[in-house]
Design a protein around this motif. Structure first.
Motif, mmCIF file in Angstrom:
data_model
loop_
_atom_site.group_PDB
_atom_site.id
_atom_site.type_symbol
_atom_site.label_atom_id
_atom_site.label_comp_id
_atom_site.label_asym_id
_atom_site.label_seq_id
_atom_site.Cartn_x
_atom_site.Cartn_y
_atom_site.Cartn_z
ATOM 1 N N MET A 1 0.773 -1.301 0.013
ATOM 2 C CA MET A 1 0.098 -0.018 0.032
ATOM 3 C C MET A 1 0.850 1.368 0.065
ATOM 4 O O MET A 1 0.562 2.296 -0.654
ATOM 5 N N GLY A 2 2.105 1.457 0.724
ATOM 6 C CA GLY A 2 2.779 2.288 0.794
ATOM 7 C C GLY A 2 4.046 2.359 0.230
ATOM 8 O O GLY A 2 5.009 3.058 0.375
ATOM 9 N N HIS A 3 4.367 1.329 -0.928
ATOM 10 C CA HIS A 3 5.496 1.105 -1.464
ATOM 11 C C HIS A 3 5.616 2.396 -2.350
ATOM 12 O O HIS A 3 4.785 2.884 -3.028
ATOM 13 N N ILE A 4 6.867 3.054 -2.260
ATOM 14 C CA ILE A 4 6.970 4.235 -3.076
ATOM 15 C C ILE A 4 6.944 4.585 -4.654
ATOM 16 O O ILE A 4 6.758 5.542 -4.953
ATOM 17 N N LYS A 5 7.280 3.016 -5.090
ATOM 18 C CA LYS A 5 7.263 3.103 -6.743
ATOM 19 C C LYS A 5 5.736 3.016 -7.010
ATOM 20 O O LYS A 5 5.506 3.302 -8.160
ATOM 21 N N LYS A 6 5.072 2.159 -6.455
ATOM 22 C CA LYS A 6 3.720 1.680 -6.779
ATOM 23 C C LYS A 6 2.672 2.889 -6.282
ATOM 24 O O LYS A 6 1.751 2.951 -6.994
ATOM 25 N N HIS A 7 2.907 3.376 -4.976
ATOM 26 C CA HIS A 7 1.906 4.436 -4.391
ATOM 27 C C HIS A 7 2.616 5.614 -3.907
ATOM 28 O O HIS A 7 2.661 5.595 -2.613
ATOM 29 N N PRO A 8 3.405 6.347 -4.505
ATOM 30 C CA PRO A 8 4.059 7.205 -3.795
ATOM 31 C C PRO A 8 3.186 8.303 -3.027
ATOM 32 O O PRO A 8 3.512 8.685 -1.727
ATOM 33 N N ARG A 9 1.937 8.519 -3.609
ATOM 34 C CA ARG A 9 0.978 9.428 -2.701
ATOM 35 C C ARG A 9 0.589 9.034 -1.187
ATOM 36 O O ARG A 9 0.707 9.674 -0.239
ATOM 37 N N ARG A 10 0.550 7.782 -1.615
ATOM 38 C CA ARG A 10 0.028 6.987 0.050
ATOM 39 C C ARG A 10 1.580 6.902 0.917
ATOM 40 O O ARG A 10 1.000 7.169 2.259
ATOM 41 N N TYR A 11 2.456 6.568 0.279
ATOM 42 C CA TYR A 11 3.735 6.672 1.160
ATOM 43 C C TYR A 11 3.800 8.017 1.883
ATOM 44 O O TYR A 11 3.935 8.117 3.096
ATOM 45 N N ALA A 12 3.893 8.944 0.963
ATOM 46 C CA ALA A 12 3.849 10.774 1.547
ATOM 47 C C ALA A 12 2.583 10.563 2.682
ATOM 48 O O ALA A 12 2.703 11.357 3.691
ATOM 49 N N GLY A 13 1.511 9.980 2.385
ATOM 50 C CA GLY A 13 0.480 10.192 3.254
ATOM 51 C C GLY A 13 0.673 9.554 4.391
ATOM 52 O O GLY A 13 0.365 9.910 5.704
ATOM 53 N N PHE A 14 1.294 8.390 4.558
ATOM 54 C CA PHE A 14 1.524 7.887 5.746
ATOM 55 C C PHE A 14 2.608 8.444 6.583
ATOM 56 O O PHE A 14 2.824 8.553 7.791
ATOM 57 N N ILE A 15 3.406 9.276 6.224
ATOM 58 C CA ILE A 15 4.680 9.970 6.601
ATOM 59 C C ILE A 15 3.911 11.217 7.321
ATOM 60 O O ILE A 15 4.084 11.457 8.562
ATOM 61 N N ARG A 16 3.068 11.702 6.744
ATOM 62 C CA ARG A 16 2.155 12.887 7.120
ATOM 63 C C ARG A 16 1.188 12.494 8.224
ATOM 64 O O ARG A 16 1.338 13.325 9.279
ATOM 65 N N ALA A 17 0.721 11.259 8.167
ATOM 66 C CA ALA A 17 0.025 10.961 9.323
ATOM 67 C C ALA A 17 0.857 10.662 10.603
ATOM 68 O O ALA A 17 0.374 11.091 11.693
ATOM 69 N N GLY A 18 2.037 10.108 10.329
ATOM 70 C CA GLY A 18 2.793 10.071 11.408
ATOM 71 C C GLY A 18 3.301 11.229 12.247
ATOM 72 O O GLY A 18 3.342 11.599 13.188
ATOM 73 N N TYR A 19 3.575 12.278 11.115
ATOM 74 C CA TYR A 19 4.138 13.630 11.580
ATOM 75 C C TYR A 19 3.016 14.384 12.532
ATOM 76 O O TYR A 19 3.197 14.582 13.387
ATOM 77 N N ASP A 20 1.908 14.395 11.820
ATOM 78 C CA ASP A 20 0.520 14.974 12.567
ATOM 79 C C ASP A 20 0.187 14.353 14.013
ATOM 80 O O ASP A 20 0.109 15.111 14.906
ATOM 81 N N ALA A 21 0.684 12.989 14.194
ATOM 82 C CA ALA A 21 0.203 12.227 15.298
ATOM 83 C C ALA A 21 1.175 12.781 16.191
ATOM 84 O O ALA A 21 1.021 13.059 17.555
ATOM 85 N N VAL A 22 2.589 12.831 15.848
ATOM 86 C CA VAL A 22 3.575 13.199 16.651
ATOM 87 C C VAL A 22 3.474 14.449 17.508
ATOM 88 O O VAL A 22 3.488 14.783 18.692
ATOM 89 N N LYS A 23 3.058 15.382 16.516
ATOM 90 C CA LYS A 23 2.833 16.805 16.859
ATOM 91 C C LYS A 23 1.777 17.087 17.874
ATOM 92 O O LYS A 23 1.570 18.191 18.551
ATOM 93 N N LYS A 24 0.848 16.227 17.490
ATOM 94 C CA LYS A 24 -0.382 16.559 18.286
ATOM 95 C C LYS A 24 -0.249 16.118 19.721
ATOM 96 O O LYS A 24 -0.736 16.814 20.819
ATOM 97 N N VAL A 25 0.488 14.982 19.991
ATOM 98 C CA VAL A 25 0.648 14.692 21.499
ATOM 99 C C VAL A 25 2.206 15.165 22.095
ATOM 100 O O VAL A 25 2.285 15.522 23.278
ATOM 101 N N SER A 26 2.991 15.620 21.114
ATOM 102 C CA SER A 26 4.254 16.093 21.655
ATOM 103 C C SER A 26 4.785 17.065 20.665
ATOM 104 O O SER A 26 5.844 16.826 19.920
ATOM 105 N N PRO A 27 4.474 18.230 20.533
ATOM 106 C CA PRO A 27 4.713 19.145 19.699
ATOM 107 C C PRO A 27 6.353 19.496 19.652
ATOM 108 O O PRO A 27 6.847 19.876 18.485
#
Length: 340
Positions: free
Chosen positions: A166-192
């Motif tokens: 699902m998050g393979h960078i060659k097959k689904h680059p947009r989803r890979y970036a989406g996973f990175i963004r989801a992780g980033y936002d989760a970190v900042k929400k609880v530990s800015p």
């Protein structure tokens, strides 16, 4: 003048050299509790038994530990409770903590990024929510016990993406970036205050960093710092670099380049050298290479490399050949690279 300096500081990205303020030496110690459970003891070079984390801090000037996080590991090692115990031990010694989320039940790296068993039937949106919730839950648990991770990696060596396919960078680059963004936002929400890292392997490869980080940013991903792995041994094994000196030189050049291109600081979050107890000169070479990496990362990267972490130095040669301890559980000459 004071107001101008303050404004410039506020405009810097979170991972900037000025915001970081220091150069960190550290180690990934993810195996430690499992080793201790199986009876492994550690010693200093005088033969005195020591607690491993204290030994790393006191004798080798380390200021931080790196801890991998697995989702639902079968034996519990590197799960959230195990991670908490190691983080508390580091905090008690005044050390900083880096979390490295694998987003897997076991190892995730450039050759494999397996989806956790509990997430296998999820679609993309539900997978993003699961990733974010897992990230937030682990960090919240640590903060509830007084540990605020200084750095958080959203993925481990995600050179080819994460949560395959699902998050393979060659097959689904947009989803890979989406996973990175989801992780980033989760970190900042609880530990800015935590610095979020995207971590790739082969720090000597400029094309890899341009392509991967470019995709992350193109599709809305975010990160504060760039994490690199630097293993001259593996680079030579794969015929990617002719020798250790060239590998290190290429990595330092890449650090300077990507720091300027992406306006982010860089951290060498993994490195390691061959332990060969039959040939002490090999460990001496490892010490010299480690010493060079630390010196050049600190002094010759325009202030943009913020530290060096050794991957599992306390692992024994029979388990992993690029540790830094002997089969007797004592530091080899390689470790002296941290204090030379």
């Amino acid at each position: 003048m004071e107001l101008l300096i303050l404004l410039l500081f506020l405009l810097l990205p979170l991972g900037s050299a000025q915001a970081q303020g220091d150069f960190v030496k550290g180690a990934d110690i993810g195996w430690l509790t499992a080793q201790e459970q199986h009876g492994q003891k550690f010693y200093d070079n005088t033969g005195r038994q020591r607690e491993l984390i204290e030994l790393l801090k006191t004798d080798y000037q380390m200021g931080a530990v790196r801890l991998r996080v697995w989702v639902n590991p079968k034996d519990g090692w590197c799960g959230r409770d195990d991670v908490l115990q190691k983080a508390l031990r580091a905090k008690a010694l005044g050390m900083d903590v880096m979390l490295c989320f694998h987003y897997s039940d076991s190892w995730a790296d450039p050759g494999k990024q397996p989806v956790p068993e509990a997430w296998k039937k999820y679609g993309y949106r539900k997978m993003r929510r699961a990733l974010a919730q897992h990230t937030a839950d682990v960090i919240t648990l640590l903060k509830q016990h007084g540990v605020t991770p200084r750095w958080v990696q959203v993925g481990n060596e995600t050179s080819n993406g994460m949560l395959w396919d699902m998050g393979h960078i060659k097959k689904h680059p947009r989803r890979y970036a989406g996973f990175i963004r989801a992780g980033y936002d989760a970190v900042k929400k609880v530990s800015p205050e935590s610095v979020v890292i995207v971590h790739l392997d082969n720090g000597f490869d400029p094309h890899l960093y341009d392509e991967n980080l470019g995709i992350v940013l193109k599709y809305g991903g975010k990160f504060d710092m760039i994490g690199m792995s630097l293993y001259p041994y593996w680079a030579m094994e794969a015929n990617r670099e002719p020798d250790a000196d060239q590998c290190i030189m290429d990595c330092m050049a890449n650090i300077r380049r990507v720091a300027e291109k992406f306006n982010r600081d860089v951290m060498i979050v993994e490195t390691g050298f061959l332990v060969d107890e039959q040939h002490p000169e090999v460990m001496e070479q490892g010490r010299e290479q480690l010493r060079r990496i630390i010196r050049e990362a600190r002094n010759e990267c325009n202030g943009r490399c913020r530290g060096v972490f050794y991957w599992e130095p306390q692992s024994l040669p029979g388990a992993y050949k690029l540790g830094a301890f002997s089969s007797k559980g004592a530091p080899t000459a390689i470790m002296d690279g941290f204090r030379d």
